[in-house]
Design a protein around this motif. Structure first.
Motif, PDB file in Angstrom:
ATOM      1  N   GLY A  19      46.264  36.215  30.136  1.00  0.00           N
ATOM      2  CA  GLY A  19      46.576  35.709  28.797  1.00  0.00           C
ATOM      3  C   GLY A  19      47.072  34.271  28.793  1.00  0.00           C
ATOM      4  N   LYS A  20      46.822  33.547  29.884  1.00  0.00           N
ATOM      5  CA  LYS A  20      47.310  32.160  29.981  1.00  0.00           C
ATOM      6  C   LYS A  20      46.746  31.297  28.838  1.00  0.00           C
ATOM      7  CE  LYS A  20      45.481  31.779  34.101  1.00  0.00           C
ATOM      8  NZ  LYS A  20      44.900  33.138  34.227  1.00  0.00           N
ATOM      9  N   THR A  21      45.443  31.417  28.625  1.00  0.00           N
ATOM     10  CA  THR A  21      44.801  30.595  27.594  1.00  0.00           C
ATOM     11  C   THR A  21      45.286  30.999  26.202  1.00  0.00           C
ATOM     12  OG1 THR A  21      42.870  30.309  29.017  1.00  0.00           O
ATOM     13  CG2 THR A  21      42.539  29.909  26.657  1.00  0.00           C
ATOM     14  N   THR A  38      42.949  23.941  31.870  1.00  0.00           N
ATOM     15  CA  THR A  38      42.249  23.197  32.938  1.00  0.00           C
ATOM     16  C   THR A  38      40.762  23.573  32.991  1.00  0.00           C
ATOM     17  OG1 THR A  38      43.003  24.825  34.593  1.00  0.00           O
ATOM     18  CG2 THR A  38      44.311  22.812  34.373  1.00  0.00           C
ATOM     19  N   ASP A  39      40.450  24.866  32.754  1.00  0.00           N
ATOM     20  CA  ASP A  39      39.033  25.277  32.749  1.00  0.00           C
ATOM     21  C   ASP A  39      38.261  24.539  31.652  1.00  0.00           C
ATOM     22  OD1 ASP A  39      39.183  27.084  34.840  1.00  0.00           O
ATOM     23  OD2 ASP A  39      39.553  28.811  33.537  1.00  0.00           O
ATOM     24  N   ASP A  40      38.924  24.398  30.515  1.00  0.00           N
ATOM     25  CA  ASP A  40      38.305  23.759  29.370  1.00  0.00           C
ATOM     26  C   ASP A  40      38.030  22.272  29.657  1.00  0.00           C
ATOM     27  OD1 ASP A  40      37.482  24.070  26.693  1.00  0.00           O
ATOM     28  OD2 ASP A  40      39.263  22.958  26.042  1.00  0.00           O
ATOM     29  N   PHE A  62      34.447  23.444  42.665  1.00  0.00           N
ATOM     30  CA  PHE A  62      35.219  23.769  41.456  1.00  0.00           C
ATOM     31  C   PHE A  62      36.711  23.569  41.717  1.00  0.00           C
ATOM     32  CE2 PHE A  62      37.820  26.865  39.167  1.00  0.00           C
ATOM     33  CZ  PHE A  62      37.591  26.481  37.852  1.00  0.00           C
ATOM     34  N   ARG A  63      37.180  24.022  42.870  1.00  0.00           N
ATOM     35  CA  ARG A  63      38.615  23.891  43.193  1.00  0.00           C
ATOM     36  C   ARG A  63      39.028  22.420  43.278  1.00  0.00           C
ATOM     37  NH1 ARG A  63      40.145  28.467  41.355  1.00  0.00           N
ATOM     38  NH2 ARG A  63      39.224  30.251  42.361  1.00  0.00           N
ATOM     39  N   GLN A  64      38.118  21.590  43.743  1.00  0.00           N
ATOM     40  CA  GLN A  64      38.430  20.154  43.803  1.00  0.00           C
ATOM     41  C   GLN A  64      38.568  19.582  42.390  1.00  0.00           C
ATOM     42  OE1 GLN A  64      39.265  18.309  46.542  1.00  0.00           O
ATOM     43  NE2 GLN A  64      39.862  16.858  44.937  1.00  0.00           N
ATOM     44  N   GLY A  84      43.691  27.785  35.590  1.00  0.00           N
ATOM     45  CA  GLY A  84      42.801  28.861  36.034  1.00  0.00           C
ATOM     46  C   GLY A  84      43.553  29.698  37.062  1.00  0.00           C
ATOM     47  N   GLY A  85      43.180  30.978  37.163  1.00  0.00           N
ATOM     48  CA  GLY A  85      43.920  31.901  38.027  1.00  0.00           C
ATOM     49  C   GLY A  85      44.024  31.485  39.484  1.00  0.00           C
ATOM     50  N   GLY A  86      43.076  30.631  39.941  1.00  0.00           N
ATOM     51  CA  GLY A  86      43.059  30.261  41.354  1.00  0.00           C
ATOM     52  C   GLY A  86      43.775  28.952  41.654  1.00  0.00           C
ATOM     53  N   THR A 121      32.116  35.544  31.820  1.00  0.00           N
ATOM     54  CA  THR A 121      32.347  34.105  32.055  1.00  0.00           C
ATOM     55  C   THR A 121      33.165  33.832  33.309  1.00  0.00           C
ATOM     56  OG1 THR A 121      34.380  34.053  30.730  1.00  0.00           O
ATOM     57  CG2 THR A 121      32.294  33.665  29.563  1.00  0.00           C
ATOM     58  N   ARG A 122      33.570  34.910  34.006  1.00  0.00           N
ATOM     59  CA  ARG A 122      34.397  34.706  35.204  1.00  0.00           C
ATOM     60  C   ARG A 122      33.585  35.061  36.448  1.00  0.00           C
ATOM     61  NH1 ARG A 122      37.766  36.035  30.942  1.00  0.00           N
ATOM     62  NH2 ARG A 122      39.702  34.856  30.810  1.00  0.00           N
ATOM     63  N   PRO A 123      33.083  34.016  37.139  1.00  0.00           N
ATOM     64  CA  PRO A 123      32.137  34.245  38.242  1.00  0.00           C
ATOM     65  C   PRO A 123      32.669  35.159  39.336  1.00  0.00           C
ATOM     66  CG  PRO A 123      32.907  31.949  38.195  1.00  0.00           C
ATOM     67  CD  PRO A 123      33.352  32.579  36.934  1.00  0.00           C
ATOM     68  N   GLU A 140      46.321  39.195  47.304  1.00  0.00           N
ATOM     69  CA  GLU A 140      46.274  37.947  48.098  1.00  0.00           C
ATOM     70  C   GLU A 140      47.109  36.838  47.442  1.00  0.00           C
ATOM     71  OE1 GLU A 140      42.135  36.774  48.370  1.00  0.00           O
ATOM     72  OE2 GLU A 140      42.735  34.668  48.275  1.00  0.00           O
ATOM     73  N   ARG A 141      47.115  36.806  46.114  1.00  0.00           N
ATOM     74  CA  ARG A 141      47.766  35.691  45.413  1.00  0.00           C
ATOM     75  C   ARG A 141      49.220  35.957  45.038  1.00  0.00           C
ATOM     76  NH1 ARG A 141      42.948  34.145  41.109  1.00  0.00           N
ATOM     77  NH2 ARG A 141      41.431  33.390  42.644  1.00  0.00           N
ATOM     78  N   THR A 142      49.661  37.192  45.121  1.00  0.00           N
ATOM     79  CA  THR A 142      51.027  37.495  44.680  1.00  0.00           C
ATOM     80  C   THR A 142      52.081  36.613  45.356  1.00  0.00           C
ATOM     81  OG1 THR A 142      50.550  39.695  43.875  1.00  0.00           O
ATOM     82  CG2 THR A 142      52.809  39.314  44.586  1.00  0.00           C
TER      83      THR A 142
HETATM   84  O1  LIG Z   1      41.161  33.347  39.214  1.00  0.00           O
HETATM   85  C1  LIG Z   1      40.260  32.498  39.447  1.00  0.00           C
HETATM   86  O2  LIG Z   1      39.966  32.127  40.594  1.00  0.00           O
HETATM   87  C2  LIG Z   1      39.547  31.899  38.293  1.00  0.00           C
HETATM   88  C3  LIG Z   1      40.079  32.016  37.025  1.00  0.00           C
HETATM   89  C4  LIG Z   1      39.399  31.512  35.833  1.00  0.00           C
HETATM   90  O3  LIG Z   1      40.345  31.120  34.841  1.00  0.00           O
HETATM   91  P1  LIG Z   1      41.247  32.179  34.040  1.00  0.00           P
HETATM   92  O4  LIG Z   1      42.384  32.560  34.950  1.00  0.00           O
HETATM   93  O5  LIG Z   1      41.709  31.448  32.841  1.00  0.00           O
HETATM   94  O6  LIG Z   1      40.388  33.339  33.715  1.00  0.00           O
HETATM   95  C5  LIG Z   1      38.504  30.318  36.188  1.00  0.00           C
HETATM   96  O7  LIG Z   1      39.289  29.220  36.585  1.00  0.00           O
HETATM   97  C6  LIG Z   1      37.574  30.685  37.301  1.00  0.00           C
HETATM   98  O8  LIG Z   1      36.713  31.709  36.832  1.00  0.00           O
HETATM   99  C7  LIG Z   1      38.292  31.133  38.562  1.00  0.00           C
END
Ligand SMILES: O=C(O)C1=C[C@@H](OP(=O)(O)O)[C@@H](O)[C@H](O)C1
Ligand SMILES: Nc1ncnc2c1ncn2[C@@H]1O[C@H](COP(=O)(O)OP(=O)(O)O)[C@@H](O)[C@H]1O
Ligand SMILES: [Mg+2]
Length: 181
Positions: A19-21, A38-40, A62-64, A84-86, A121-123, A140-142
């Motif tokens: 729910g970040k967005t 940031t995704d936007d 993408f990460r860069q 973004g979540g990553g 939309t989330r690859p 992994e991310r916790t």
């Molecule tokens: O968790 C991730 O690695 C990602 C989260 C996505 O954003 P949201 O967290 O807004 O869905 C987006 O950056 C991409 O699909 C990768």
């Protein structure tokens, strides 16, 4: 409410579907801040979708882009930034996030899944067993999300305005007390 953070940026971190967005936009309104996702920024500046970027350039590219956006954003104040979540994956990004207050929306996998199961939309979730993928990513991310200044744990569904209120109410607990002259 705009004086609450005195211009310090608010960064929202957490898993896909946390729910970040959605909540970020409400928080920006509360704080009298501008909202940025940031995704936007990445999709608008590259004129490509996140899916396209992952397929055509790869996740590392993408990460860069994500790090580049964050580096630019942290030069500004009065922003609520949905990441973004990553974003937490790169240690370097923490140097940028630390310019502001970092809030982790901590949402259990079952809830994340009900929200984004049908989303295309989330690859990272476009594979068999997306729920298992969410579970392993969260595990992994916790430790990384745990580096946030503030953790808002949502054990059951609440509305976005309710969650935004929880964040606003929790912020003073992590602000340094003002020293009177
Ligand atoms: O968790 C991730 O690695 C990602 C989260 C996505 O954003 P949201 O967290 O807004 O869905 C987006 O950056 C991409 O699909 C990768
Ligand atoms: N509190 C909530 N209750 C119900 N649905 C929500 C809530 N927050 C977000 N959603 C929905 O979940 C999906 C993912 O939300 P989003 O804000 O894009 O999450 P994130 O940016 O963290 O990936 C969207 O369809 C959004 O409408
Ligand atoms: Mg988002």
């Amino acid at each position: 409410m705009s004086s609450l953070l005195q211009g310090v940026n608010l960064y929202l971190i957490g898993m896909m579907g946390a729910g970040k967005t959605t909540v970020g936009q409400l928080l920006a309104e509360h704080l009298g801040y501008r909202f940025l996702d940031t995704d936007d920024v990445i999709t608008k500046s590259s004129a490509r979708s996140i899916n396209q970027l992952f397929v055509e350039e790869g996740e590392a590219a993408f990460r860069q882009l994500e790090s580049d956006v964050l580096a630019q954003v942290c030069a500004y104040t009065h922003l609520t930034v949905a990441t973004g979540g990553g974003i937490v994956l790169r240690q370097k990004n923490w140097g940028y996030l630390r310019h502001g207050l970092v809030v982790w929306l901590d949402v259990p996998v079952d809830l994340l899944y009900t929200r984004i199961a049908a989303d295309t939309t989330r690859p990272l979730l476009q594979y068999p067993d997306p729920k298992g993928k969410l579970r392993s990513l969260l595990e992994e991310r916790t430790p990384l999300y745990s580096q946030a200044d503030l953790k808002i744990t949502l054990t059951e569904e609440a509305t976005p305005p309710e969650i935004a209120n929880r964040v606003i109410e929790a912020i003073p607990s992590v602000l340094k007390p003002q020293v009177s002259p």
